[in-house]
Design an enzyme around this catalytic site. Structure first.
Site, PDB file in Angstrom:
ATOM      1  N   ASP A 116       0.853  -1.040  -0.156  1.00 24.22           N
ATOM      2  CA  ASP A 116      -0.209  -0.075  -0.062  1.00 24.22           C
ATOM      3  C   ASP A 116       0.494   1.485   0.373  1.00 24.22           C
ATOM      4  O   ASP A 116       2.409   1.077   0.448  1.00 24.22           O
ATOM      5  CB  ASP A 116      -1.176   0.056   1.132  1.00 24.22           C
ATOM      6  N   ASP A 117      -0.062   2.155  -0.522  1.00 25.54           N
ATOM      7  CA  ASP A 117       0.672   3.861   0.279  1.00 25.54           C
ATOM      8  C   ASP A 117       1.331   4.241  -0.994  1.00 25.54           C
ATOM      9  O   ASP A 117       1.929   5.010  -0.780  1.00 25.54           O
ATOM     10  CB  ASP A 117       0.769   4.142   0.929  1.00 25.54           C
TER      11      ASP A 117
ATOM     12  N   HIS B 130      -5.676   2.379  -4.336  1.00 27.56           N
ATOM     13  CA  HIS B 130      -5.594   3.322  -3.030  1.00 27.56           C
ATOM     14  C   HIS B 130      -6.219   4.354  -2.757  1.00 27.56           C
ATOM     15  O   HIS B 130      -6.155   5.177  -1.608  1.00 27.56           O
ATOM     16  CB  HIS B 130      -4.268   2.528  -2.438  1.00 27.56           C
TER      17      HIS B 130
ATOM     18  N   HIS C 149      -5.780   9.134   0.232  1.00 31.68           N
ATOM     19  CA  HIS C 149      -6.113   8.258   1.026  1.00 31.68           C
ATOM     20  C   HIS C 149      -6.578   8.568   2.311  1.00 31.68           C
ATOM     21  O   HIS C 149      -6.720   8.723   3.396  1.00 31.68           O
ATOM     22  CB  HIS C 149      -4.670   8.079   1.456  1.00 31.68           C
TER      23      HIS C 149
ATOM     24  N   TYR D  18      -7.494   2.752   5.017  1.00 28.78           N
ATOM     25  CA  TYR D  18      -8.076   2.512   6.292  1.00 28.78           C
ATOM     26  C   TYR D  18      -8.405   1.127   6.769  1.00 28.78           C
ATOM     27  O   TYR D  18      -9.250   0.644   7.968  1.00 28.78           O
ATOM     28  CB  TYR D  18      -8.304   3.775   7.458  1.00 28.78           C
TER      29      TYR D  18
ATOM     30  N   HIS E 206       3.385  -2.034   3.487  1.00 26.31           N
ATOM     31  CA  HIS E 206       3.470  -1.028   2.631  1.00 26.31           C
ATOM     32  C   HIS E 206       4.562  -0.418   2.298  1.00 26.31           C
ATOM     33  O   HIS E 206       5.464  -0.796   3.324  1.00 26.31           O
ATOM     34  CB  HIS E 206       3.251   0.228   4.186  1.00 26.31           C
TER      35      HIS E 206
END
Length: 254
Positions: A52-53, A105, A109, A146, A201
């Site tokens: 992620d991210d 994603h 965010h 989240y 991540h």
């Protein structure tokens, strides 16, 4: 007449007994349903590395590590969380060209469970535009920020045709877990049953340079194939939305 009836009945019964047993039921694999939360792979013998991210400064290095091992992964990317996605254009194109799955994603965010339909939709479509500009594709998979799926999130994602991924293993890297602590989550979950989809991540050096090599080795020791999320769900051709999309020429997030 009675004797003939009895003989006919015995012949029928004998025929039924002699007939070969039907083949075991073969379950037809179906692509994941949009708007339905999926936590785990649908097939055994695989591990779906999911990050992620990003994209971020470690993306290119992560791709190199995965490629050297013959591993595939899924990148759940944002538009602006760690800087503008266009500033990582080379890394984005490199990951896509290497056969890794590019997924959504969201753009910023946000905590979007409390957002309205229009805001949720914008979080998806703005990132879609960026992906079209960079790789010519719109993703069909999303991991909610989240892991929030309440409110209007799932209905909107369903209307947009998105398959929703969460996780069944949490590495805890976001919570300052060491790679060694993260490793324990995999050891406790084990390599049996259907494959895992972990929460990781790529924005942490330790996840890229310590945990990922360990996972590659762990998968090898347990005869697990490292695949994309779409592949682990029996949906290798459904990672992206169908259609030809035209770039809008934008190369800035602002």
């Amino acid at each position: 007449m009675l004797a003939e009836t009895v003989l006919a009945g015995l012949a029928l019964a004998s025929s039924a007994i002699a007939a070969p047993a039907p083949n075991p039921i073969e379950f037809v694999k179906r692509a994941p349903t949009p708007g339905v939360v999926i936590q785990k792979c649908s097939t055994p013998g695989v591990l779906a590395l999911a990050y992620d991210d990003g994209p971020y400064q470690y993306t290119s290095r992560l791709v190199d590590i995965l490629d050297a091992a013959g591993a595939k992964a899924t990148f759940f990317w944002t538009g602006t969380l760690y800087g503008c996605i266009y500033n990582q254009a080379n890394a984005v194109k490199k990951a896509f060209a290497s056969g890794h799955q590019i997924a959504s994603h969201t753009w910023t965010h946000p905590h979007w469970a409390s957002l309205g339909e229009a805001q949720i939709r914008q979080e998806i479509t703005k990132l879609e535009d960026a992906f079209v500009n960079l790789i010519g594709k719109k993703p069909a998979y999303v991991r909610p920020p989240y892991l929030e799926t309440g409110g209007q999130v799932l209905p909107v994602l369903r209307s947009l045709g998105y398959k929703v991924i969460t996780n069944d293993i949490d590495t805890g890297d976001w919570n300052h877990y060491s790679p060694q602590q993260s490793e324990q989550a995999f050891l406790q979950a084990g390599a049996g049953g259907n494959g895992h989809i972990p929460l990781m991540h790529e924005t942490y050096d330790s996840t890229v340079n310590v945990l990922t090599p360990w996972l590659i080795n762990w998968a090898k020791q347990n005869n697990l194939k490292l695949v994309t999320v779409a592949e682990c769900l029996g949906d290798p051709d459904g990672a992206y939305q169908a259609g030809n999309f035209e770039p809008n020429g934008q190369n800035s997030c602002y």
